[in-house]
Design a protein around this motif. Structure first.
Motif, PDB file in Angstrom:
ATOM      1  N   ILE A  87       0.849  -1.188   0.000  1.00  0.00           N
ATOM      2  CA  ILE A  87       0.000   0.000   0.000  1.00  0.00           C
ATOM      3  C   ILE A  87       0.889   1.243   0.000  1.00  0.00           C
ATOM      4  CG2 ILE A  87      -1.818  -1.249   1.234  1.00  0.00           C
ATOM      5  CD1 ILE A  87      -1.197   0.569   3.651  1.00  0.00           C
ATOM      6  N   GLU A  88       0.364   2.309  -0.605  1.00  0.00           N
ATOM      7  CA  GLU A  88       1.125   3.555  -0.684  1.00  0.00           C
ATOM      8  C   GLU A  88       0.458   4.649   0.119  1.00  0.00           C
ATOM      9  OE1 GLU A  88       3.319   4.486  -4.440  1.00  0.00           O
ATOM     10  OE2 GLU A  88       1.818   3.138  -5.302  1.00  0.00           O
ATOM     11  N   ARG A  89       1.282   5.552   0.601  1.00  0.00           N
ATOM     12  CA  ARG A  89       0.793   6.745   1.289  1.00  0.00           C
ATOM     13  C   ARG A  89       1.485   7.953   0.684  1.00  0.00           C
ATOM     14  NH1 ARG A  89       4.940   8.782   2.146  1.00  0.00           N
ATOM     15  NH2 ARG A  89       6.556   8.387   3.617  1.00  0.00           N
ATOM     16  N   TYR A  90       0.967   9.121   0.951  1.00  0.00           N
ATOM     17  CA  TYR A  90       1.507  10.335   0.344  1.00  0.00           C
ATOM     18  C   TYR A  90       1.692  11.404   1.403  1.00  0.00           C
ATOM     19  CZ  TYR A  90       1.072  14.960  -1.864  1.00  0.00           C
ATOM     20  OH  TYR A  90       1.240  16.275  -2.212  1.00  0.00           O
ATOM     21  N   GLY A  91       2.911  11.921   1.451  1.00  0.00           N
ATOM     22  CA  GLY A  91       3.195  13.015   2.366  1.00  0.00           C
ATOM     23  C   GLY A  91       4.420  13.761   1.899  1.00  0.00           C
ATOM     24  N   MET A  92       4.816  14.752   2.663  1.00  0.00           N
ATOM     25  CA  MET A  92       6.023  15.515   2.364  1.00  0.00           C
ATOM     26  C   MET A  92       6.502  16.163   3.657  1.00  0.00           C
ATOM     27  SD  MET A  92       4.049  18.344   0.019  1.00  0.00           S
ATOM     28  CE  MET A  92       5.563  19.075  -0.598  1.00  0.00           C
ATOM     29  N   MET A 135       1.953  13.372   6.766  1.00  0.00           N
ATOM     30  CA  MET A 135       1.180  12.492   5.888  1.00  0.00           C
ATOM     31  C   MET A 135      -0.191  13.080   5.545  1.00  0.00           C
ATOM     32  SD  MET A 135       3.200  10.109   5.167  1.00  0.00           S
ATOM     33  CE  MET A 135       4.585  11.237   5.398  1.00  0.00           C
ATOM     34  N   ASN A 136      -0.548  12.967   4.265  1.00  0.00           N
ATOM     35  CA  ASN A 136      -1.807  13.520   3.763  1.00  0.00           C
ATOM     36  C   ASN A 136      -2.839  12.455   3.418  1.00  0.00           C
ATOM     37  OD1 ASN A 136      -0.835  16.272   3.716  1.00  0.00           O
ATOM     38  ND2 ASN A 136       0.393  15.687   1.942  1.00  0.00           N
ATOM     39  N   THR A 137      -2.420  11.405   2.735  1.00  0.00           N
ATOM     40  CA  THR A 137      -3.345  10.364   2.284  1.00  0.00           C
ATOM     41  C   THR A 137      -2.703   9.002   2.471  1.00  0.00           C
ATOM     42  OG1 THR A 137      -2.566  10.101   0.000  1.00  0.00           O
ATOM     43  CG2 THR A 137      -4.105  11.925   0.409  1.00  0.00           C
ATOM     44  N   SER A 138      -3.526   7.976   2.438  1.00  0.00           N
ATOM     45  CA  SER A 138      -3.004   6.614   2.414  1.00  0.00           C
ATOM     46  C   SER A 138      -4.096   5.658   1.965  1.00  0.00           C
ATOM     47  CB  SER A 138      -2.512   6.176   3.800  1.00  0.00           C
ATOM     48  OG  SER A 138      -2.002   4.847   3.738  1.00  0.00           O
ATOM     49  N   VAL A 139      -3.673   4.585   1.337  1.00  0.00           N
ATOM     50  CA  VAL A 139      -4.551   3.432   1.192  1.00  0.00           C
ATOM     51  C   VAL A 139      -4.736   2.862   2.593  1.00  0.00           C
ATOM     52  CG1 VAL A 139      -4.780   1.115   0.227  1.00  0.00           C
ATOM     53  CG2 VAL A 139      -3.766   2.946  -1.150  1.00  0.00           C
ATOM     54  N   ARG A 140      -5.964   2.595   2.968  1.00  0.00           N
ATOM     55  CA  ARG A 140      -6.255   2.113   4.311  1.00  0.00           C
ATOM     56  C   ARG A 140      -6.058   0.588   4.390  1.00  0.00           C
ATOM     57  NH1 ARG A 140      -8.950   5.393   7.743  1.00  0.00           N
ATOM     58  NH2 ARG A 140      -9.917   3.582   8.743  1.00  0.00           N
ATOM     59  N   ALA A 141      -5.736   0.121   5.584  1.00  0.00           N
ATOM     60  CA  ALA A 141      -5.586  -1.316   5.794  1.00  0.00           C
ATOM     61  C   ALA A 141      -6.887  -2.051   5.515  1.00  0.00           C
ATOM     62  CB  ALA A 141      -5.113  -1.593   7.218  1.00  0.00           C
ATOM     63  N   ASP A 142      -8.023  -1.370   5.747  1.00  0.00           N
ATOM     64  CA  ASP A 142      -9.329  -1.978   5.490  1.00  0.00           C
ATOM     65  C   ASP A 142      -9.910  -1.531   4.153  1.00  0.00           C
ATOM     66  OD1 ASP A 142      -9.847   0.645   6.144  1.00  0.00           O
ATOM     67  OD2 ASP A 142     -11.205   0.206   7.808  1.00  0.00           O
ATOM     68  N   GLY A 143      -9.071  -0.943   3.297  1.00  0.00           N
ATOM     69  CA  GLY A 143      -9.516  -0.483   1.982  1.00  0.00           C
ATOM     70  C   GLY A 143      -8.928  -1.329   0.875  1.00  0.00           C
ATOM     71  N   GLU A 144      -9.188  -0.919  -0.353  1.00  0.00           N
ATOM     72  CA  GLU A 144      -8.678  -1.651  -1.510  1.00  0.00           C
ATOM     73  C   GLU A 144      -7.248  -1.218  -1.805  1.00  0.00           C
ATOM     74  OE1 GLU A 144      -9.349  -1.982  -6.353  1.00  0.00           O
ATOM     75  OE2 GLU A 144     -10.820  -0.913  -5.127  1.00  0.00           O
ATOM     76  N   PRO A 145      -6.281  -2.138  -1.784  1.00  0.00           N
ATOM     77  CA  PRO A 145      -4.886  -1.780  -2.066  1.00  0.00           C
ATOM     78  C   PRO A 145      -4.645  -1.667  -3.563  1.00  0.00           C
ATOM     79  CG  PRO A 145      -5.042  -4.106  -1.562  1.00  0.00           C
ATOM     80  CD  PRO A 145      -6.440  -3.559  -1.429  1.00  0.00           C
ATOM     81  N   ARG A 146      -5.062  -0.569  -4.131  1.00  0.00           N
ATOM     82  CA  ARG A 146      -5.040  -0.390  -5.580  1.00  0.00           C
ATOM     83  C   ARG A 146      -3.699   0.162  -6.044  1.00  0.00           C
ATOM     84  NH1 ARG A 146      -9.599   3.457  -7.175  1.00  0.00           N
ATOM     85  NH2 ARG A 146     -10.685   1.977  -5.836  1.00  0.00           N
ATOM     86  N   ALA A 147      -3.012  -0.583  -6.880  1.00  0.00           N
ATOM     87  CA  ALA A 147      -1.703  -0.155  -7.364  1.00  0.00           C
ATOM     88  C   ALA A 147      -1.801   1.174  -8.102  1.00  0.00           C
ATOM     89  CB  ALA A 147      -1.121  -1.218  -8.293  1.00  0.00           C
ATOM     90  N   GLY A 148      -0.811   2.035  -7.883  1.00  0.00           N
ATOM     91  CA  GLY A 148      -0.754   3.309  -8.593  1.00  0.00           C
ATOM     92  C   GLY A 148      -1.503   4.434  -7.919  1.00  0.00           C
ATOM     93  N   THR A 149      -2.085   4.182  -6.756  1.00  0.00           N
ATOM     94  CA  THR A 149      -2.793   5.244  -6.046  1.00  0.00           C
ATOM     95  C   THR A 149      -2.200   5.412  -4.653  1.00  0.00           C
ATOM     96  OG1 THR A 149      -4.479   3.992  -4.821  1.00  0.00           O
ATOM     97  CG2 THR A 149      -4.896   4.397  -7.167  1.00  0.00           C
ATOM     98  N   VAL A 150      -2.467   6.570  -4.058  1.00  0.00           N
ATOM     99  CA  VAL A 150      -2.032   6.823  -2.682  1.00  0.00           C
ATOM    100  C   VAL A 150      -3.233   6.897  -1.745  1.00  0.00           C
ATOM    101  CG1 VAL A 150       0.150   7.927  -3.278  1.00  0.00           C
ATOM    102  CG2 VAL A 150      -1.938   9.316  -3.151  1.00  0.00           C
ATOM    103  N   GLY A 151      -4.361   6.339  -2.173  1.00  0.00           N
ATOM    104  CA  GLY A 151      -5.499   6.199  -1.286  1.00  0.00           C
ATOM    105  C   GLY A 151      -6.304   7.467  -1.106  1.00  0.00           C
TER     106      GLY A 151
END
Length: 501
Positions: free
Chosen positions: A296-301, A306-322
């Motif tokens: 899973i990916e997350r996005y921050g700087m 941290m701003n966004t993330s794929v959740r552990a209980d969400g869909e781990p979709r490749a190419g996205t940061v949730g």
């Protein structure tokens, strides 16, 4: 999404306080930090960090020579216990950059592991060696130097791609809220054991990788430096989470076909997390096929944590940061920086702007840069370009300055073209930029490290490949073949270094 209760108390590490209050209790004997064959329990960490915190409590600001060692973790914890801002220093920085950071942040002390040789740029600073003595008698943990959640905790310097590095002042509030939001998104608890091999001078390795487990009351095993054998060993011996950057996961993907022990270990992990740059879809798929686990990916700087993330209980979709983390507001805007992009169509590109308690407070000594970073209504301009899928998942397509290509009337993100190129069997690594074109405005340029240097893919072959997967207007018009792509310490491709004669 569950509601998030934000703890803005000055106590960033409740498990440490509990261990101090009951040194014979089970909490005091729980493992906290392990670097190689050296480790500290929560009781030992309290006994080691508390006297150091007392020594630096009146220091103003302190610099920490942030080697990937137990001493760095103890030094930063001590600074946070004392309520003193810490400035992590990258040991690989050159003299000029270190000189700028020291001059700008004006620390009164530099903390370093005993025996470490420091560069001349730090010679004027008083040095305090970090002595990890677990046999020392326990002393009381100091009360944090302030109860104000806005008090600076860390000053982390940005990469300086457009000028001298800027010091992002990160308050205690941002650390607490980011780590608690990630606990919500990742179902992160004190039972988790994290393994990583990231440097400790930036947000990912230090705040997420060291302070995150300590805030949860869990533990972290740091590899010293990343090795796939170390990952396999730790995940086989009880670690539940792995943090890494795309370069690390690429090495894992390359190793998996010939290393069944690594595949078995990764399959045991509860969570595999990648960040700091986009993980190519090709590597996502190779790891998933070999292990049955999806990264899973997350996005921050630095400025926003941290701003966004794929959740552990969400869909781990490749190419996205949730999706946005609890407490974080996120919007996309047009080029004017104020008009909101309302589309959730997976195609319409806009700049990400964020607002929330996870943000830094200012660039140190740079009021004009701070003001320019925010809109009038308080949104931080990230400079990252993204699209949103119909269900709200965010897909980052590149940086506004280097990855937004305007070609033939279209706004195109370099990231999606790079992912498409990496799906070609003849491409090992790929980067995409734009260059002026009299007809199109900009034409798309691909920089390729071929899988077989003796038989690299042609421009027509790659153009057709991208056109079939994305759209004809996104195909590269120029292809350059390289032996390697220029990367920084975090594995990010340095596109400003991609030039041709």
């Amino acid at each position: 999404m569950s509601p998030l209760s934000l703890d803005l108390s000055p106590d960033l590490f409740p498990a440490l306080t509990e261990a101090q209050a009951d040194p014979d209790g089970p909490g005091a004997h729980r493992p906290a930090l392990r670097f190689g064959d050296r480790s500290l329990t929560y009781g030992e960490l309290a006994a080691t960090a508390s006297p150091l915190a007392a020594r630096v409590a009146e220091a103003g600001r302190i610099a920490v020579w942030a080697t990937p060692t137990l001493e760095t973790a103890v030094a930063v914890v001590a600074a946070l216990l004392a309520g003193v801002p810490a400035v992590p220093l990258n040991p690989k920085s050159g003299e000029s950059e270190l000189g700028h950071i020291v001059s700008d942040s004006a620390p009164t002390l530099v903390l370093a592991a005993q025996g470490t040789q420091l560069p001349p740029a730090l010679a004027a600073l008083e040095r305090l060696d970090i002595d990890i003595d677990t046999s020392a008698p326990a002393t009381s943990l100091p009360s944090p130097g302030t109860s104000d959640p806005e008090t600076p905790a860390l000053i982390v310097y940005t990469s300086g791609t457009t000028g001298p590095p800027k010091g992002a002042v990160i308050p205690r509030r941002a650390i607490a809220t980011t780590l608690d939001a990630l606990a919500d998104a990742w179902q992160w608890t004190g039972d988790d054991v994290l393994v990583h091999g990231l440097p400790l001078f930036h947000v990912h390795g230090l705040i997420l990788g060291i302070l995150g487990p300590l805030r949860r009351g869990g533990s972290v095993r740091h590899l010293g430096r990343f090795e796939t054998a170390g990952v396999a060993r730790e995940l086989s011996e009880g670690a539940t989470m792995l943090f890494g950057v795309p370069t690390m996961y690429h090495r894992i993907a390359e190793t998996l076909p010939d290393d069944p022990a690594l595949a078995k270990a990764l399959a045991r992990a509860r969570l595999l997390v990648s960040g700091s740059a986009a993980l190519p879809v090709h590597d996502h798929e190779r790891i998933a096929q070999a292990t049955g686990r999806r990264v899973i990916e997350r996005y921050g700087m630095t400025e926003t944590l941290m701003n966004t993330s794929v959740r552990a209980d969400g869909e781990p979709r490749a190419g996205t940061v949730g999706v946005p983390l609890p407490g974080v507001e996120l919007r996309l805007t047009e080029e004017d920086g104020t008009t909101a992009v309302e589309a959730y169509d997976g195609e319409t590109v806009g700049e990400i702007q964020v607002r929330g308690p996870n943000l830094f407070t200012e660039y140190l000594n740079r009021p004009e840069a701070t003001a320019a970073a925010f809109t009038e209504d308080g949104w931080f301009r990230t400079g990252d370009m993204a699209v949103r899928d119909p269900d709200g998942y965010v897909r980052i397509v590149g940086r506004k300055a280097t990855d937004l290509i305007k070609s033939g009337g279209y706004k195109i993100g370099a990231g999606e073209i790079e992912n498409a190129l990496l799906e070609h069997p003849g491409v090992r690594e790929a980067a995409v930029t734009g260059e002026p074109d009299a007809d199109l405005g900009e034409r798309i340029v691909a920089w390729i490290v071929p899988a077989d240097p003796q038989s690299p893919p042609t421009v027509d072959e790659l153009a057709d490949h991208v056109a079939r997967r994305l759209a004809p207007h996104k195909r590269p018009r120029v292809v350059h073949h390289l032996d390697a792509l220029p990367r920084n310490d975090m594995g990010k491709i340095m596109k400003r270094a991609l030039t041709h004669d």
